[in-house]
Design a protein around this motif. Structure first.
Motif, PDB file in Angstrom:
ATOM      1  N   MET A   1      42.399  -9.653  29.211  1.00 20.44           N
ATOM      2  CA  MET A   1      42.020  -8.351  28.696  1.00 20.44           C
ATOM      3  C   MET A   1      40.967  -8.540  27.601  1.00 20.44           C
ATOM      4  O   MET A   1      41.132  -9.332  26.690  1.00 20.44           O
ATOM      5  CB  MET A   1      43.262  -7.650  28.139  1.00 20.44           C
ATOM      6  CG  MET A   1      42.960  -6.305  27.559  1.00 20.44           C
ATOM      7  SD  MET A   1      44.487  -5.511  27.038  1.00 20.44           S
ATOM      8  CE  MET A   1      43.907  -3.872  26.934  1.00 20.44           C
ATOM      9  N   ALA A   2      39.887  -7.807  27.678  1.00 21.76           N
ATOM     10  CA  ALA A   2      38.799  -7.913  26.707  1.00 21.76           C
ATOM     11  C   ALA A   2      39.169  -7.176  25.426  1.00 21.76           C
ATOM     12  O   ALA A   2      39.832  -6.142  25.446  1.00 21.76           O
ATOM     13  CB  ALA A   2      37.527  -7.323  27.298  1.00 21.76           C
ATOM     14  N   ALA A   3      38.728  -7.733  24.299  1.00 24.78           N
ATOM     15  CA  ALA A   3      38.986  -7.099  23.005  1.00 24.78           C
ATOM     16  C   ALA A   3      38.161  -5.828  22.890  1.00 24.78           C
ATOM     17  O   ALA A   3      37.016  -5.768  23.337  1.00 24.78           O
ATOM     18  CB  ALA A   3      38.637  -8.065  21.887  1.00 24.78           C
ATOM     19  N   LYS A   4      38.732  -4.827  22.276  1.00 22.10           N
ATOM     20  CA  LYS A   4      38.034  -3.560  22.088  1.00 22.10           C
ATOM     21  C   LYS A   4      37.226  -3.597  20.797  1.00 22.10           C
ATOM     22  O   LYS A   4      37.533  -4.325  19.867  1.00 22.10           O
ATOM     23  CB  LYS A   4      39.031  -2.420  22.057  1.00 22.10           C
ATOM     24  CG  LYS A   4      39.812  -2.315  23.356  1.00 22.10           C
ATOM     25  CD  LYS A   4      40.160  -0.914  23.663  1.00 22.10           C
ATOM     26  CE  LYS A   4      40.966  -0.882  24.931  1.00 22.10           C
ATOM     27  NZ  LYS A   4      40.369  -0.136  25.967  1.00 22.10           N
ATOM     28  N   CYS A   5      36.213  -2.787  20.754  1.00 20.77           N
ATOM     29  CA  CYS A   5      35.339  -2.681  19.596  1.00 20.77           C
ATOM     30  C   CYS A   5      36.148  -2.211  18.383  1.00 20.77           C
ATOM     31  O   CYS A   5      36.882  -1.233  18.474  1.00 20.77           O
ATOM     32  CB  CYS A   5      34.220  -1.688  19.899  1.00 20.77           C
ATOM     33  SG  CYS A   5      33.134  -1.351  18.515  1.00 20.77           S
ATOM     34  N   PRO A   6      36.029  -2.892  17.219  1.00 17.33           N
ATOM     35  CA  PRO A   6      36.801  -2.490  16.039  1.00 17.33           C
ATOM     36  C   PRO A   6      36.326  -1.172  15.420  1.00 17.33           C
ATOM     37  O   PRO A   6      37.041  -0.576  14.624  1.00 17.33           O
ATOM     38  CB  PRO A   6      36.606  -3.648  15.066  1.00 17.33           C
ATOM     39  CG  PRO A   6      35.365  -4.316  15.501  1.00 17.33           C
ATOM     40  CD  PRO A   6      35.253  -4.100  16.981  1.00 17.33           C
ATOM     41  N   ILE A   7      35.150  -0.677  15.796  1.00 16.41           N
ATOM     42  CA  ILE A   7      34.642   0.575  15.231  1.00 16.41           C
ATOM     43  C   ILE A   7      35.050   1.763  16.092  1.00 16.41           C
ATOM     44  O   ILE A   7      35.709   2.684  15.620  1.00 16.41           O
ATOM     45  CB  ILE A   7      33.111   0.535  15.066  1.00 16.41           C
ATOM     46  CG1 ILE A   7      32.705  -0.594  14.121  1.00 16.41           C
ATOM     47  CG2 ILE A   7      32.576   1.879  14.573  1.00 16.41           C
ATOM     48  CD1 ILE A   7      33.240  -0.493  12.710  1.00 16.41           C
ATOM     49  N   CYS A   8      34.663   1.772  17.366  1.00 15.15           N
ATOM     50  CA  CYS A   8      34.943   2.935  18.213  1.00 15.15           C
ATOM     51  C   CYS A   8      36.270   2.820  18.971  1.00 15.15           C
ATOM     52  O   CYS A   8      36.761   3.818  19.471  1.00 15.15           O
ATOM     53  CB  CYS A   8      33.793   3.186  19.181  1.00 15.15           C
ATOM     54  SG  CYS A   8      33.640   1.941  20.488  1.00 15.15           S
ATOM     55  N   LYS A   9      36.802   1.630  19.068  1.00 15.47           N
ATOM     56  CA  LYS A   9      38.088   1.356  19.734  1.00 15.47           C
ATOM     57  C   LYS A   9      38.091   1.722  21.220  1.00 15.47           C
ATOM     58  O   LYS A   9      39.133   1.731  21.848  1.00 15.47           O
ATOM     59  CB  LYS A   9      39.241   2.115  19.061  1.00 15.47           C
ATOM     60  CG  LYS A   9      39.334   1.951  17.577  1.00 15.47           C
ATOM     61  CD  LYS A   9      40.037   0.695  17.214  1.00 15.47           C
ATOM     62  CE  LYS A   9      40.392   0.698  15.760  1.00 15.47           C
ATOM     63  NZ  LYS A   9      39.651  -0.171  14.933  1.00 15.47           N
ATOM     64  N   LYS A  10      36.945   2.037  21.778  1.00 16.68           N
ATOM     65  CA  LYS A  10      36.897   2.468  23.172  1.00 16.68           C
ATOM     66  C   LYS A  10      36.380   1.384  24.100  1.00 16.68           C
ATOM     67  O   LYS A  10      37.047   1.004  25.050  1.00 16.68           O
ATOM     68  CB  LYS A  10      36.023   3.716  23.310  1.00 16.68           C
ATOM     69  CG  LYS A  10      36.581   4.913  22.586  1.00 16.68           C
ATOM     70  CD  LYS A  10      35.647   6.089  22.708  1.00 16.68           C
ATOM     71  CE  LYS A  10      36.178   7.272  21.907  1.00 16.68           C
ATOM     72  NZ  LYS A  10      35.265   8.385  21.893  1.00 16.68           N
ATOM     73  N   ALA A  11      35.188   0.933  23.840  1.00 11.31           N
ATOM     74  CA  ALA A  11      34.521   0.010  24.747  1.00 11.31           C
ATOM     75  C   ALA A  11      34.879  -1.435  24.429  1.00 11.31           C
ATOM     76  O   ALA A  11      35.156  -1.773  23.278  1.00 11.31           O
ATOM     77  CB  ALA A  11      33.017   0.211  24.654  1.00 11.31           C
ATOM     78  N   PRO A  12      34.873  -2.276  25.436  1.00 12.17           N
ATOM     79  CA  PRO A  12      35.075  -3.712  25.167  1.00 12.17           C
ATOM     80  C   PRO A  12      33.848  -4.290  24.471  1.00 12.17           C
ATOM     81  O   PRO A  12      32.733  -3.790  24.619  1.00 12.17           O
ATOM     82  CB  PRO A  12      35.258  -4.317  26.563  1.00 12.17           C
ATOM     83  CG  PRO A  12      34.656  -3.338  27.507  1.00 12.17           C
ATOM     84  CD  PRO A  12      34.739  -1.989  26.857  1.00 12.17           C
ATOM     85  N   ALA A  13      34.054  -5.326  23.703  1.00 10.75           N
ATOM     86  CA  ALA A  13      32.962  -5.983  22.984  1.00 10.75           C
ATOM     87  C   ALA A  13      31.999  -6.614  23.983  1.00 10.75           C
ATOM     88  O   ALA A  13      32.394  -7.094  25.039  1.00 10.75           O
ATOM     89  CB  ALA A  13      33.520  -7.037  22.045  1.00 10.75           C
ATOM     90  N   THR A  14      30.718  -6.601  23.644  1.00 13.12           N
ATOM     91  CA  THR A  14      29.709  -7.261  24.475  1.00 13.12           C
ATOM     92  C   THR A  14      29.263  -8.536  23.770  1.00 13.12           C
ATOM     93  O   THR A  14      29.253  -8.592  22.536  1.00 13.12           O
ATOM     94  CB  THR A  14      28.478  -6.352  24.708  1.00 13.12           C
ATOM     95  OG1 THR A  14      27.928  -6.009  23.454  1.00 13.12           O
ATOM     96  CG2 THR A  14      28.868  -5.080  25.459  1.00 13.12           C
ATOM     97  N   PRO A  15      28.898  -9.560  24.526  1.00 11.14           N
ATOM     98  CA  PRO A  15      28.510 -10.829  23.897  1.00 11.14           C
ATOM     99  C   PRO A  15      27.352 -10.685  22.908  1.00 11.14           C
ATOM    100  O   PRO A  15      27.329 -11.353  21.887  1.00 11.14           O
ATOM    101  CB  PRO A  15      28.101 -11.700  25.087  1.00 11.14           C
ATOM    102  CG  PRO A  15      28.811 -11.114  26.261  1.00 11.14           C
ATOM    103  CD  PRO A  15      28.914  -9.641  25.981  1.00 11.14           C
ATOM    104  N   GLU A  16      26.406  -9.815  23.189  1.00 12.71           N
ATOM    105  CA  GLU A  16      25.235  -9.664  22.326  1.00 12.71           C
ATOM    106  C   GLU A  16      25.598  -9.124  20.942  1.00 12.71           C
ATOM    107  O   GLU A  16      24.991  -9.518  19.945  1.00 12.71           O
ATOM    108  CB  GLU A  16      24.221  -8.728  22.986  1.00 12.71           C
ATOM    109  CG  GLU A  16      22.943  -8.588  22.214  1.00 12.71           C
ATOM    110  CD  GLU A  16      21.960  -7.669  22.911  1.00 12.71           C
ATOM    111  OE1 GLU A  16      20.871  -7.498  22.342  1.00 12.71           O
ATOM    112  OE2 GLU A  16      22.257  -7.133  23.983  1.00 12.71           O
ATOM    113  N   PHE A  17      26.594  -8.226  20.854  1.00 12.84           N
ATOM    114  CA  PHE A  17      26.954  -7.583  19.593  1.00 12.84           C
ATOM    115  C   PHE A  17      28.372  -7.907  19.156  1.00 12.84           C
ATOM    116  O   PHE A  17      28.927  -7.222  18.309  1.00 12.84           O
ATOM    117  CB  PHE A  17      26.783  -6.066  19.710  1.00 12.84           C
ATOM    118  CG  PHE A  17      25.389  -5.654  20.028  1.00 12.84           C
ATOM    119  CD1 PHE A  17      24.380  -5.773  19.081  1.00 12.84           C
ATOM    120  CD2 PHE A  17      25.063  -5.189  21.281  1.00 12.84           C
ATOM    121  CE1 PHE A  17      23.087  -5.403  19.375  1.00 12.84           C
ATOM    122  CE2 PHE A  17      23.764  -4.816  21.588  1.00 12.84           C
ATOM    123  CZ  PHE A  17      22.773  -4.925  20.639  1.00 12.84           C
TER     124      PHE A  17
END
Length: 61
Positions: A1-17
């Motif tokens: 399971m991919a970690a979710k973005c700590p700001i929006c909590k919706k999208a999975p984190a992308t390698p670039e950011f």
């Protein structure tokens, strides 16, 4: 399971950011640091350098 973005909590984190999902979320986090909304707790320590500077120098005979 991919970690979710700590700001929006919706999208999975992308390698670039990582750990954010986008530049927008990374910029939101940076703005939080720059505005002082985030802080790291620290203990006050004695300042040995300041104490050493306040003492008189030994006499050279």
């Amino acid at each position: 399971m991919a970690a979710k973005c700590p700001i929006c909590k919706k999208a999975p984190a992308t390698p670039e950011f990582r750990p954010f999902c986008s530049r927008r979320c990374a910029d939101v986090d940076l703005q939080g640091w720059l505005s002082g909304r985030y802080a790291i707790a620290a203990q006050d320590e004695d300042e040995p350098e300041a104490e050493a500077l306040s003492q008189p120098l030994p006499d050279k005979d």
